[in-house]
Design a protein around this motif. Structure first.
Motif, PDB file in Angstrom:
ATOM      1  N   LEU A  42      42.151 -15.148   7.088  1.00 31.72           N
ATOM      2  CA  LEU A  42      43.463 -15.733   7.360  1.00 31.72           C
ATOM      3  C   LEU A  42      44.207 -14.790   8.293  1.00 31.72           C
ATOM      4  N   VAL A  43      44.447 -15.246   9.511  1.00 31.96           N
ATOM      5  CA  VAL A  43      45.155 -14.451  10.513  1.00 31.96           C
ATOM      6  C   VAL A  43      46.539 -15.063  10.710  1.00 31.96           C
ATOM      7  N   ILE A  44      47.573 -14.259  10.498  1.00 34.49           N
ATOM      8  CA  ILE A  44      48.952 -14.739  10.639  1.00 34.49           C
ATOM      9  C   ILE A  44      49.479 -14.254  11.988  1.00 34.49           C
ATOM     10  N   VAL A  45      49.920 -15.216  12.809  1.00 35.10           N
ATOM     11  CA  VAL A  45      50.314 -14.880  14.172  1.00 35.10           C
ATOM     12  C   VAL A  45      51.762 -15.287  14.440  1.00 35.10           C
ATOM     13  N   ASP A  46      52.246 -14.856  15.590  1.00 33.95           N
ATOM     14  CA  ASP A  46      53.610 -15.142  16.015  1.00 33.95           C
ATOM     15  C   ASP A  46      53.829 -16.653  16.111  1.00 33.95           C
ATOM     16  N   PRO A  47      55.020 -17.142  15.729  1.00 32.80           N
ATOM     17  CA  PRO A  47      55.259 -18.595  15.722  1.00 32.80           C
ATOM     18  C   PRO A  47      55.331 -19.235  17.100  1.00 32.80           C
ATOM     19  N   GLN A  48      55.324 -18.425  18.169  1.00 32.44           N
ATOM     20  CA  GLN A  48      55.448 -18.999  19.511  1.00 32.44           C
ATOM     21  C   GLN A  48      54.157 -19.678  19.977  1.00 32.44           C
ATOM     22  N   GLY A  49      53.030 -19.311  19.380  1.00 34.64           N
ATOM     23  CA  GLY A  49      51.764 -19.902  19.802  1.00 34.64           C
ATOM     24  C   GLY A  49      51.497 -21.223  19.116  1.00 34.64           C
ATOM     25  N   GLU A  50      50.228 -21.691  19.216  1.00 36.87           N
ATOM     26  CA  GLU A  50      49.856 -22.941  18.558  1.00 36.87           C
ATOM     27  C   GLU A  50      49.919 -22.749  17.046  1.00 36.87           C
ATOM     28  N   SER A  51      50.214 -23.846  16.322  1.00 36.86           N
ATOM     29  CA  SER A  51      50.473 -23.726  14.889  1.00 36.86           C
ATOM     30  C   SER A  51      49.238 -23.331  14.094  1.00 36.86           C
ATOM     31  N   MET A  52      48.031 -23.766  14.549  1.00 31.64           N
ATOM     32  CA  MET A  52      46.816 -23.387  13.828  1.00 31.64           C
ATOM     33  C   MET A  52      45.610 -23.402  14.753  1.00 31.64           C
ATOM     34  N   PHE A  53      44.773 -22.389  14.589  1.00 29.63           N
ATOM     35  CA  PHE A  53      43.510 -22.273  15.316  1.00 29.63           C
ATOM     36  C   PHE A  53      42.424 -22.115  14.265  1.00 29.63           C
ATOM     37  N   LEU A  54      41.346 -22.884  14.374  1.00 32.41           N
ATOM     38  CA  LEU A  54      40.302 -22.882  13.359  1.00 32.41           C
ATOM     39  C   LEU A  54      38.943 -22.670  14.022  1.00 32.41           C
ATOM     40  N   ARG A  55      38.172 -21.737  13.438  1.00 31.60           N
ATOM     41  CA  ARG A  55      36.824 -21.503  13.976  1.00 31.60           C
ATOM     42  C   ARG A  55      35.887 -21.110  12.831  1.00 31.60           C
ATOM     43  N   GLN A  56      34.608 -21.545  12.927  1.00 32.64           N
ATOM     44  CA  GLN A  56      33.611 -21.222  11.908  1.00 32.64           C
ATOM     45  C   GLN A  56      32.504 -20.370  12.517  1.00 32.64           C
ATOM     46  N   TYR A  57      31.923 -19.480  11.666  1.00 32.45           N
ATOM     47  CA  TYR A  57      30.878 -18.562  12.106  1.00 32.45           C
ATOM     48  C   TYR A  57      29.722 -18.585  11.106  1.00 32.45           C
ATOM     49  N   ALA A  58      28.546 -18.192  11.568  1.00 31.68           N
ATOM     50  CA  ALA A  58      27.381 -18.121  10.679  1.00 31.68           C
ATOM     51  C   ALA A  58      26.480 -16.983  11.123  1.00 31.68           C
ATOM     52  N   LEU A  59      25.896 -16.302  10.145  1.00 30.90           N
ATOM     53  CA  LEU A  59      24.894 -15.267  10.405  1.00 30.90           C
ATOM     54  C   LEU A  59      23.886 -15.326   9.275  1.00 30.90           C
ATOM     55  N   ASN A  60      22.619 -15.561   9.655  1.00 35.34           N
ATOM     56  CA  ASN A  60      21.559 -15.777   8.655  1.00 35.34           C
ATOM     57  C   ASN A  60      21.994 -16.908   7.722  1.00 35.34           C
ATOM     58  N   GLU A  61      22.131 -16.648   6.433  1.00 35.20           N
ATOM     59  CA  GLU A  61      22.522 -17.721   5.516  1.00 35.20           C
ATOM     60  C   GLU A  61      23.979 -17.619   5.090  1.00 35.20           C
ATOM     61  N   GLU A  62      24.734 -16.737   5.719  1.00 37.03           N
ATOM     62  CA  GLU A  62      26.148 -16.582   5.380  1.00 37.03           C
ATOM     63  C   GLU A  62      27.008 -17.330   6.379  1.00 37.03           C
ATOM     64  N   LYS A  63      28.132 -17.837   5.906  1.00 38.14           N
ATOM     65  CA  LYS A  63      29.047 -18.563   6.783  1.00 38.14           C
ATOM     66  C   LYS A  63      30.493 -18.138   6.490  1.00 38.14           C
ATOM     67  N   ALA A  64      31.312 -18.166   7.535  1.00 40.05           N
ATOM     68  CA  ALA A  64      32.707 -17.757   7.412  1.00 40.05           C
ATOM     69  C   ALA A  64      33.575 -18.729   8.201  1.00 40.05           C
ATOM     70  N   VAL A  65      34.840 -18.803   7.810  1.00 38.02           N
ATOM     71  CA  VAL A  65      35.796 -19.636   8.521  1.00 38.02           C
ATOM     72  C   VAL A  65      37.044 -18.806   8.801  1.00 38.02           C
ATOM     73  N   LEU A  66      37.598 -18.970   9.979  1.00 38.51           N
ATOM     74  CA  LEU A  66      38.796 -18.240  10.379  1.00 38.51           C
ATOM     75  C   LEU A  66      39.935 -19.219  10.616  1.00 38.51           C
ATOM     76  N   TYR A  67      41.043 -18.974   9.942  1.00 36.55           N
ATOM     77  CA  TYR A  67      42.277 -19.722  10.163  1.00 36.55           C
ATOM     78  C   TYR A  67      43.273 -18.770  10.818  1.00 36.55           C
ATOM     79  N   ALA A  68      43.678 -19.074  12.031  1.00 38.13           N
ATOM     80  CA  ALA A  68      44.773 -18.336  12.664  1.00 38.13           C
ATOM     81  C   ALA A  68      45.981 -19.259  12.634  1.00 38.13           C
ATOM     82  N   VAL A  69      46.978 -18.909  11.830  1.00 36.79           N
ATOM     83  CA  VAL A  69      48.123 -19.800  11.624  1.00 36.79           C
ATOM     84  C   VAL A  69      49.421 -19.097  11.995  1.00 36.79           C
ATOM     85  N   SER A  70      50.351 -19.859  12.525  1.00 41.78           N
ATOM     86  CA  SER A  70      51.667 -19.303  12.848  1.00 41.78           C
ATOM     87  C   SER A  70      52.453 -19.085  11.566  1.00 41.78           C
TER      88      SER A  70
END
Length: 292
Positions: A42-70
């Motif tokens: 969970l990445v908390i960013v300045d409110p001037q940017g877009e309200s939410m950015f979402l991206r998913q990652y994977a390595l071998n059998e592990e997976k992660a999700v990133l939320y960048a939110v204002s």
């Protein structure tokens, strides 16, 4: 920290618009908090940017999700309850990056639960509770037992969250664990609805009677925010005026049914205003009781 996510965290931490980064790892006893992902960032960013950015990652059998939110979007999640897991993330996540103590201050604010935020959150849950209870009661009268059951289960969830908020806490994903410690009545109602061997119509009938009493006990605290907003204007409000006012916006589609419930409880009164043609009247709402 998951080593393979380290470069991603570094990249976000290097941006001047990033206030803080939290990492939430999946655990066996609480896998629901991460939506089955091994890690949530969970990445908390300045409110001037877009309200939410979402991206998913994977390595071998592990997976992660990133939320960048204002800040604005995160506050919407926390106060309006539009993303219930965000409360767990903020309170229980591991702090990876914290610019100028931003995350620490955020946690302190949530722990204090400012009164204005609390009243708004109670108002929203109360409106949702009225919606579910009213629909469940109507479906029960029409003998649609399973549909009524579905609405009443949801009504109990809103009642549970109301209880938690009234105790000065944010409802968590495991809200029934919280309620069990705070109000045994509501917890017992939930147990009896989902676990009793009584015929379903009988369970629903008993629940509707008990719920009506409990809902009535929340009228004052649940309508406090809405009534305070109505005091901003001398005189009656039209629904159109309320919908266009930012203080009523969080109630969304549940606003009208909440207004009608408060009319029934004589908290509000309906005033009929003549229209241009004088052939019909437009309904306005005004506070009837000044005790809130």
């Amino acid at each position: 920290m998951k080593e393979w996510l380290h470069p991603i965290c570094q990249e976000w931490a290097s941006r001047c618009s990033t206030h803080g980064i939290l990492m939430i790892e999946k655990t066996t006893c609480h896998a629901a908090a991460t939506d089955t992902f091994d890690v949530v960032l969970l990445v908390i960013v300045d409110p001037q940017g877009e309200s939410m950015f979402l991206r998913q990652y994977a390595l071998n059998e592990e997976k992660a999700v990133l939320y960048a939110v204002s800040e604005r979007k995160l506050n919407e999640w926390l106060v309006l309850g539009s993303h219930r897991k965000a409360v767990d993330w903020v309170f229980n996540g591991k702090v990876v990056f914290d610019r100028d103590g931003y995350v620490q201050k955020l946690r302190q604010r949530l722990e204090q639960f400012p009164p204005e935020e609390r009243r708004l959150k109670m108002g929203i849950e109360f409106a949702k509770l009225i919606r579910r209870y009213t629909d469940g009661k109507a479906l029960f009268a029409a003998q649609h037992w399973l549909d009524s059951y579905n609405h009443m289960v949801q009504a109990l969830h809103h009642l549970a969250r109301l209880t938690v908020i009234e105790h000065g806490l944010y409802p968590e994903v495991t809200v029934w664990n919280q309620v069990k410690r705070m109000d045994g009545r509501i917890y017992k109602l939930y147990e009896e609805l989902v676990g009793s061997e009584e015929p379903l119509p009988k369970r629903l009938e008993l629940l509707l009677l008990a719920s009506e009493f409990l809902i009535h006990s929340y009228v004052e605290s649940g309508s406090s925010h809405l009534c305070e907003a109505l005091k901003e204007k001398n005189g009656a409000w039209s629904v159109e005026e309320m919908i266009g006012h930012p203080k009523f916006a969080p109630y969304s589609v549940d606003l009208v049914i909440m207004l009608e419930y408060l009319v029934e409880r004589k908290v509000l009164a309906v005033v009929e205003m003549p229209t241009k043609g004088n052939t019909m009247f437009e309904r306005y709402y005004v506070l009837q009781r000044e005790t809130f």
